[in-house]
Design an enzyme around this catalytic site. Structure first.
Site, PDB file in Angstrom:
ATOM      1  N   HIS A 126      57.038  -0.320  26.506  1.00  0.00           N
ATOM      2  CA  HIS A 126      57.803  -0.293  25.225  1.00  0.00           C
ATOM      3  C   HIS A 126      59.016  -1.239  24.930  1.00  0.00           C
ATOM      4  O   HIS A 126      59.373  -1.367  26.129  1.00  0.00           O
ATOM      5  CB  HIS A 126      58.127   1.217  25.250  1.00  0.00           C
ATOM      6  CG  HIS A 126      57.113   2.304  24.893  1.00  0.00           C
ATOM      7  ND1 HIS A 126      56.269   1.839  23.486  1.00  0.00           N
ATOM      8  CD2 HIS A 126      56.863   3.439  25.139  1.00  0.00           C
ATOM      9  CE1 HIS A 126      55.363   2.957  23.655  1.00  0.00           C
ATOM     10  NE2 HIS A 126      55.750   3.937  24.549  1.00  0.00           N
ATOM     11  N   CYS A 183      56.314  -4.474  21.661  1.00  0.00           N
ATOM     12  CA  CYS A 183      56.436  -4.579  20.063  1.00  0.00           C
ATOM     13  C   CYS A 183      57.764  -5.316  19.683  1.00  0.00           C
ATOM     14  O   CYS A 183      58.532  -5.723  20.623  1.00  0.00           O
ATOM     15  CB  CYS A 183      56.887  -3.106  19.674  1.00  0.00           C
ATOM     16  SG  CYS A 183      55.352  -2.258  19.961  1.00  0.00           S
TER      17      CYS A 183
END
Length: 206
Positions: A126, A183
């Site tokens: 993440h 991301c």
């Protein structure tokens, strides 16, 4: 004095608002817990030179199984660590890259090989927890995987920003390669539309 019916009506109208407020607090609390859990999974190497990084890794070998004892981990198993010397970070690697694993550390994408094999090892994490500083990495920086009493040192050769469904990220390679994905953009609110990709070549196996 307000009529009893008016008071009851107002109270009944407040119930949905109170429930929504409680549900909102619960969601915030749960998300905050997993955010803190992700951040707390990143340890400090507390060493900057390559020699000190090697010394730190050698001390931890005592708690790692030998190569002959290693078997393919099950989904959710923690089997090693990713060290990023530039960020002074040591992050646990879990087999599997679903949300359960990504909440705890870095996820190893199933179906991709382990470090040292002549193909493409793919790790994911993440952007707002374990990889929140990954954007500071540049070409030439080192990534180290500590696994199975072996140390695999990679050097970043390429940095890509691609669409979230870019098919060329998780593909076999002719030599031992490490691909790290998160991301992008890093400060984006909601589901980010792109991916930040580091591609590194194996330069040393210790």
């Amino acid at each position: 004095m307000f009529p009893k019916k008016m008071i009851n009506g107002r109270m009944n109208g407040m119930v949905p608002i109170i429930l929504l407020f409680i549900i909102g607090l619960m969601i915030i609390a749960i998300n905050s817990y997993w955010y803190v859990q992700g951040i707390s999974s990143v340890d400090s190497i507390r060493m900057t030179s390559e020699l000190k990084v090697k010394e730190h890794i050698n001390l931890s070998k005592k708690t790692i199984t030998t190569e002959n004892q290693l078997s393919l981990p099950s989904v959710g198993d923690m089997y090693g660590h990713l060290l990023i010397p530039k960020l002074d970070s040591k992050i646990p690697i879990f087999y599997g890259a679903e949300e359960d694993q990504l909440k705890e550390g870095v996820g190893h994408v199933q179906g991709t090989p382990f470090s040292g094999e002549n193909s493409n090892t793919v790790l994911s994490g993440h952007r707002d927890t374990v990889f929140r500083h990954l954007g500071k990495i540049e070409k030439g920086d080192r990534l180290i995987i500590e696994m199975n009493a072996n140390i695999f040192t990679y050097v970043v050769k390429k940095i890509r920003i691609v669409d979230e469904n870019e098919p060329t990220v998780i593909v076999p390679k002719p030599r031992s390669t490490l691909t790290v994905i998160t991301c992008y953009p890093f400060g984006y609110l909601g589901n980010a539309p792109q991916r930040f990709v580091l591609i590194a070549d194996l330069i040393d196996k210790g």
